[in-house]
Design a protein around this motif. Structure first.
Motif, short mmCIF file in Angstrom:
data_model
loop_
_atom_site.label_atom_id
_atom_site.label_comp_id
_atom_site.label_asym_id
_atom_site.label_seq_id
_atom_site.Cartn_x
_atom_site.Cartn_y
_atom_site.Cartn_z
N ALA A 29 0.83 -1.23 -0.09
CA ALA A 29 0.04 -0.05 0.06
C ALA A 29 0.83 1.13 -0.06
CB ALA A 29 -0.99 0.16 1.21
N ALA A 30 1.85 1.36 1.06
CA ALA A 30 2.73 2.28 0.92
C ALA A 30 3.68 2.44 -0.47
CB ALA A 30 3.79 2.33 2.14
N LYS A 147 -3.15 -8.71 1.98
CA LYS A 147 -3.27 -8.48 3.47
C LYS A 147 -4.59 -7.53 3.43
CE LYS A 147 -0.69 -5.93 6.91
NZ LYS A 147 0.37 -5.20 7.27
N VAL A 148 -5.73 -8.10 4.00
CA VAL A 148 -6.86 -7.36 3.69
C VAL A 148 -7.03 -6.17 4.82
CG1 VAL A 148 -9.41 -7.64 4.12
CG2 VAL A 148 -7.98 -9.56 3.14
N VAL A 163 -18.76 -7.88 5.28
CA VAL A 163 -17.98 -8.94 5.97
C VAL A 163 -16.67 -9.39 5.27
CG1 VAL A 163 -19.04 -10.56 4.48
CG2 VAL A 163 -18.50 -11.31 6.76
N ALA A 164 -16.48 -8.80 4.12
CA ALA A 164 -14.91 -9.38 3.49
C ALA A 164 -14.90 -8.09 2.59
CB ALA A 164 -15.34 -10.66 2.75
N LEU A 165 -13.67 -8.39 1.76
CA LEU A 165 -13.08 -7.49 0.84
C LEU A 165 -12.96 -8.22 -0.57
CD1 LEU A 165 -11.64 -4.76 0.45
CD2 LEU A 165 -9.67 -5.80 0.54
N ILE A 404 -13.20 -13.02 -2.71
CA ILE A 404 -13.33 -12.13 -1.49
C ILE A 404 -12.31 -12.80 -0.35
CG2 ILE A 404 -15.88 -11.34 -2.06
CD1 ILE A 404 -16.42 -13.46 0.16
N ARG A 405 -11.95 -11.86 0.46
CA ARG A 405 -11.33 -12.30 1.63
C ARG A 405 -11.77 -11.97 2.93
NH1 ARG A 405 -4.45 -13.21 2.52
NH2 ARG A 405 -4.83 -14.79 4.11
N THR A 406 -11.96 -12.35 3.95
CA THR A 406 -12.36 -11.96 5.26
C THR A 406 -11.24 -11.55 5.88
OG1 THR A 406 -14.37 -13.60 5.15
CG2 THR A 406 -13.98 -12.32 7.27
N PRO A 407 -11.26 -10.33 6.71
CA PRO A 407 -10.28 -9.93 7.55
C PRO A 407 -10.08 -10.68 8.78
CG PRO A 407 -11.82 -8.32 7.50
CD PRO A 407 -12.22 -9.13 6.54
#
Length: 457
Positions: A29-30, A147-148, A163-165, A404-407
């Motif tokens: 992200a950075a 990394k969610v 609930v997820a990304l 999707i992936r749940t944090p």
């Protein structure tokens, strides 16, 4: 001496390159915000026309434009790309809108998404139809599912739980009003329990009655007992709870008919309204039923167990068919769910509109969840790696699907959320006998602490 100077001159660029490579891997992200975004935007601006031409997205200019070009310049008249809008950056990528030329359709741009990804140096490109003649390209700079991080702003509301990304960096919102019933499949350690925790903790802060059927002796749902209106921890208790839920659903149909002036003898199939058409003061609270390890309800050992199984399956099918209008919603979880479970399994699965498949042990399990709504999503579900828990493929009966992936959410955090919102549990008298016992919190030790005497020689 000259060699030392050369090494010193090369050390700076090598350090910068190595630092950028490390940041891209450890802190994507950075890296995207500082390096990746400017580079990708520069590539897009510099190669937009040539890239669109290579992708076959350019068209011949209009006759008036061709005449104007010939009259003002001596250049050759070339095909023109779709008109591009402003570039709107965001923490995970950027968006840009394109106005399609006459004769083009969004599918033409979607077919070139992979080429655009490579040309502009981004992780993925997604195409969304905004309005007739306009599409939006959503470019994602890095793998957001590794990394969610959930978006800061998500549209919530009653019976809506982020609930997820999604893989396009948008939130996957479980909306019970739009998709009333859902089937969640996944092998052991695939992230199915994490998905369930987010749903329970998200609904805990809303005026919703939560009912749990956990035939694993309650190990999954018992930590949320303070917020549950009813909990069954074995098939015998489930056989008692389900008829009560069916009776509650029927009473709500009677309430709808009485409020709308419909004759009490009118068949339920002829009622076209639901509880949301009732005034808010007299509207019963919605109920969400969580069924964990649904296969345990189908397993039988004796003839008596078979009769009990048939009754429970019949009650579940009735809730799935008629529950939405009465404000009763199902969340069915398990490792496998197919015709081999027994009578009624396929019929129940057909009523579950939403489908979420985590990592499964075989292709047949993925087909049970997604094969009848999105066959192309079966391969995506089978390719989920074991080292990525929480990654899943979500789809619905419309045929659309996405990864999707749940944090991560610890069990202690989810249980604490349920304890803090226990007072929000609505009063459903029919479920009162099945409310789980919650031991009182230990009282704080009172008294004045005595300071120890100082140690002296």
């Amino acid at each position: 001496m000259t060699d030392l100077v050369t090494l010193a001159e090369l050390g700076g660029p090598l350090a910068v390159t190595g630092g950028a490579a490390y940041a891209r891997h450890a802190h994507p992200a950075a890296y995207w915000s500082t390096v990746g975004l400017p580079l990708s935007v520069a590539r897009l601006l510099a190669s937009y026309s040539s890239t669109m031409d290579a992708c076959g997205l350019t068209v011949e200019p209009s006759r008036w434009r061709a005449l104007a070009v010939r009259a003002t310049t001596r250049r050759e008249v070339r095909p023109v790309p779709p008109r591009r809008g402003l570039i709107r950056p965001n923490p995970t990528g950027f968006r840009v809108r394109l106005r399609l030329a006459p004769g083009q359709e969004p599918a033409d741009v979607a077919a070139s998404a992979e080429r655009l990804r490579h040309a502009w140096g981004v992780h993925a490109v997604y195409v969304r139809d905004v309005k007739p003649g306009v599409v939006e390209l959503r470019l994602v700079g890095y793998d957001v599912l590794r990394k969610v991080r959930m978006p800061r702003r998500v549209d919530g509301g009653l019976l809506r739980v982020p609930v997820a990304l999604r893989e396009d960096a948008t939130a996957f919102v479980r909306d019970y009003r739009a998709v009333p019933h859902e089937l969640v499949l996944g092998a052991t350690l695939s992230g199915k329990s994490m998905y369930l925790r987010h749903l329970v903790s998200g609904l805990a802060a809303q005026p919703v009655a939560l009912v749990g059927i956990d035939c694993k002796r309650g190990v999954e749902l018992a930590p949320f007992a303070s917020r549950l209106s009813a909990l069954a921890t074995d098939p015998d208790e489930a056989a008692e709870v389900l008829p009560v839920l069916v009776k509650e659903m029927e009473d709500r149909y009677d309430l709808i008919k009485a409020r709308q002036g419909i004759a009490p003898a009118t068949p339920d199939d002829e009622i076209s309204s639901d509880v949301w058409g009732l005034p808010e003061s007299g509207r019963p609270a919605p109920i969400v039923l969580f069924v964990d390890e649904v296969a345990e309800l189908f397993l039988v050992a004796t003839r008596k167990d078979e009769e009990r199984r048939d009754e429970m399956v019949t009650h579940l099918i009735r809730l799935a068919q008629l529950g939405r209008a009465a404000g009763v919603y199902l969340e069915v979880c398990g490792q496998r769910f197919g015709a081999e479970l027994g009578k009624g399994a396929t019929m129940l699965r057909a009523q579950l509109t939403g489908r979420v498949s985590h990592r499964v042990n075989d292709e047949a399990s993925a087909k049970m969840a997604l094969g009848d709504i999105a066959p192309e999503a079966v391969y995506a579900a089978c390719s989920i790696a074991p080292e990525l828990p929480g990654l899943a493929v979500a789809g619905d009966t419309s045929g659309g699907w996405s990864r999707i992936r749940t944090p991560y959410l610890s069990l202690a955090e989810a249980a604490a959320t349920c304890r803090e919102s226990a007072h929000l549990a609505p009063d459903v008298p029919a479920l009162a006998p099945f409310r789980p016992y919650v031991p009182p919190a230990p009282a704080a030790v009172s008294g004045t602490a005595t300071a120890p005497r100082p140690v002296t020689e």
